[in-house]
Motif scaffolding. Structure first.
Motif, mmCIF file in Angstrom:
data_model
loop_
_atom_site.group_PDB
_atom_site.id
_atom_site.type_symbol
_atom_site.label_atom_id
_atom_site.label_comp_id
_atom_site.label_asym_id
_atom_site.label_seq_id
_atom_site.Cartn_x
_atom_site.Cartn_y
_atom_site.Cartn_z
ATOM 1 N N PRO A 163 0.816 -1.229 0.000
ATOM 2 C CA PRO A 163 0.000 0.000 0.000
ATOM 3 C C PRO A 163 0.843 1.270 0.000
ATOM 4 O O PRO A 163 0.448 2.275 -0.593
ATOM 5 N N GLY A 164 2.025 1.226 0.644
ATOM 6 C CA GLY A 164 2.885 2.398 0.662
ATOM 7 C C GLY A 164 3.365 2.767 -0.724
ATOM 8 O O GLY A 164 3.427 3.953 -1.087
ATOM 9 N N ILE A 165 3.708 1.764 -1.526
ATOM 10 C CA ILE A 165 4.158 2.043 -2.889
ATOM 11 C C ILE A 165 2.992 2.570 -3.718
ATOM 12 O O ILE A 165 3.160 3.488 -4.534
ATOM 13 N N CYS A 166 1.810 2.008 -3.531
ATOM 14 C CA CYS A 166 0.638 2.523 -4.254
ATOM 15 C C CYS A 166 0.417 3.992 -3.945
ATOM 16 O O CYS A 166 0.185 4.810 -4.848
ATOM 17 N N GLU A 167 0.490 4.338 -2.669
ATOM 18 C CA GLU A 167 0.265 5.723 -2.268
ATOM 19 C C GLU A 167 1.358 6.646 -2.812
ATOM 20 O O GLU A 167 1.091 7.745 -3.300
#
Length: 454
Positions: free
Chosen positions: A339-343
């Motif tokens: 999720p961090g990379i998506c954000e």
């Protein structure tokens, strides 16, 4: 000698006794002859029996020492095999976990790059710049460590394919031009339209190390990046106006942890592994290296790459003329299980004017799409190759979404340098980027896709 005296045969001896006495005499003569041989071959001045015993003792000592030596060699071989197995296990482990090592670093780089796109107070801008440079240092050191581990573990197999050399050098020139300017240097880039056959990612590692060293050791002047035609290939070269390299050190600098000079300032955090990696990669690719240097005037590093030929492509429609920002309005789907990379990716792409939809997997994206507008589509899919245990990989996700959105351009993002992955992506017409993703390379990839050049 008593051994040689014949025995008298009694008159009353039986025929059998006479036969045994004759045989005994014959054996005595044989024994006498053998003793003479021992005496003649023995130690000078020694008694024949002493010489014989000495020879037997020496033979026994040789046998015992040979057995001891063989035992020692066996123990050494076993210890060597155990050490090699432990080292191989370590290097294979580090090579295998590179994806997990790169994930948080990739997210951090995306967030800092997104921040740099915003207008911030001067103090905040300086802080973001410091964070970005620190992350670049971590990326360089970690990338070097992972590269050495992959090379030692033998898991780096080249994915050789033809490509225009400008596809590699244009990005490197833009990236290092800024780095050179920050140190008061000028980077001069001579562009080439030649096509070469190599592994783009591994060749980029070689040229990147050439440029890094040129900027690191050049105090003033300029750096040159360009190409020269050579018989059967193209020589990619990096020249500088630095201090040069003494002839006595030109072989040593290609060994691990060997560094030239005494430079140790705050910006110089290298491990002395760059050229060692270059030498190993050049060996894997079978690309000859060349070094020329004049102390006090500068150095030139070059790698010779074989020529390539691009497959014939069908004529395509002219690219549309986009106004304003080249990426404004581009619709991008991002699929990554982190999720961090998506954000971080969403923040970076939004700063470039893109319309972004993110998901941590295929099912999540399809559910999101089904719940949205039925005619919603995308221009580009950015998909991570490793999407978690039990989930389809990035190539399978791209194929599934390609059925839903024909003509969808795909860029596969991975921390795995396995040639099979990049080869499959290329066969399917997908782009491929390695983690941690460099924002400049991602931007140029998207601009190329929007322009229709792929």
């Amino acid at each position: 000698m008593a051994l040689d005296r014949p025995r008298t045969i009694p008159d009353d001896a039986t025929p059998r006794e006479r036969e045994l006495l004759a045989e005994n005499a014959r054996l005595r003569r044989i024994a006498s002859a053998l003793m003479e041989r021992v005496e003649s071959a023995g130690v000078a001045g020694a008694a024949p029996y002493a010489a014989f015993e000495h020879a037997v003792l020496l033979a026994e000592q040789v046998r015992e020492r040979t057995e001891a030596l063989q035992q020692t060699l066996a123990e050494l071989h076993a210890a060597k095999a155990e050490a090699e197995a432990a080292n191989l296990s370590k290097t294979r482990f580090l090579a295998a976990v590179s994806h997990d090592l790169m994930q948080p670093l990739n997210a951090a780089r995306l967030f800092t790059s997104a921040l740099e796109e915003h207008e911030l107070p001067a103090a905040s801008t300086r802080l973001v710049g410091h964070v970005g440079r620190s992350l670049q240092d971590v990326e360089a050191l970690l990338g070097t460590l992972v590269d050495i581990s992959r090379l030692d573990a033998g898991v780096l197999a080249p994915d050789v394919a033809p490509f225009p050399v400008s596809r590699l050098l244009d990005v490197l020139a833009e990236e290092f031009r800024q780095m050179a300017a920050a140190r008061g240097l000028t980077l001069h880039y001579v562009r080439s339209e030649a096509v070469v056959a190599s592994d783009l990612a591994l060749l980029a590692r070689v040229v990147r190390n050439f440029l890094t060293n040129a900027i690191r050791y050049t105090e003033q002047g300029r750096i040159l990046l360009g190409c020269r035609r050579r018989p059967g290939g193209l020589e990619i070269l990096v020249a500088d106006t630095g201090p040069g390299i003494p002839e006595a050190q030109r072989e040593a600098i290609f060994q691990e942890f060997q560094r030239l000079g005494e430079r140790r300032d705050a910006e110089d955090r290298g491990l002395g592994l760059g050229l060692a990696i270059v030498d190993r990669i050049a060996g894997i690719l079978d690309h000859p290296l060349r070094l020329a240097s004049v102390p006090g005037r500068g150095s030139l590093f070059a790698v010779r790459v074989p020529e390539g030929r691009l497959p014939a492509a069908p004529p395509s429609a002219p690219a549309p003329a986009w106004e304003g920002d080249l990426l404004a309005g581009m619709r991008v789907w991002v699929v990554d299980d982190d999720p961090g990379i998506c954000e971080g990716m969403a923040a970076l792409l939004a700063g470039w004017g893109c319309a972004v939809r993110t998901a941590t997997g295929l099912a999540a994206l399809e559910a999101d799409l089904d719940a949205g507008a039925p005619d919603e589509a995308a221009d580009v899919l950015l998909v991570d190759y490793h999407l978690g245990e039990g989930h389809p990989d990035g190539l399978a996700v791209a194929a599934r979404l390609g059925e839903r959105r024909p003509g969808l351009a795909v860029v596969v993002i991975t921390a795995n340098h396995d040639a099979a992955i990049t080869g499959l992506a290329r066969q399917r017409g997908y782009g491929c980027l390695l983690k941690p993703v460099k924002p400049l390379r991602l931007r140029m990839q998207l601009v190329a896709l929007r322009g229709g050049s792929g």
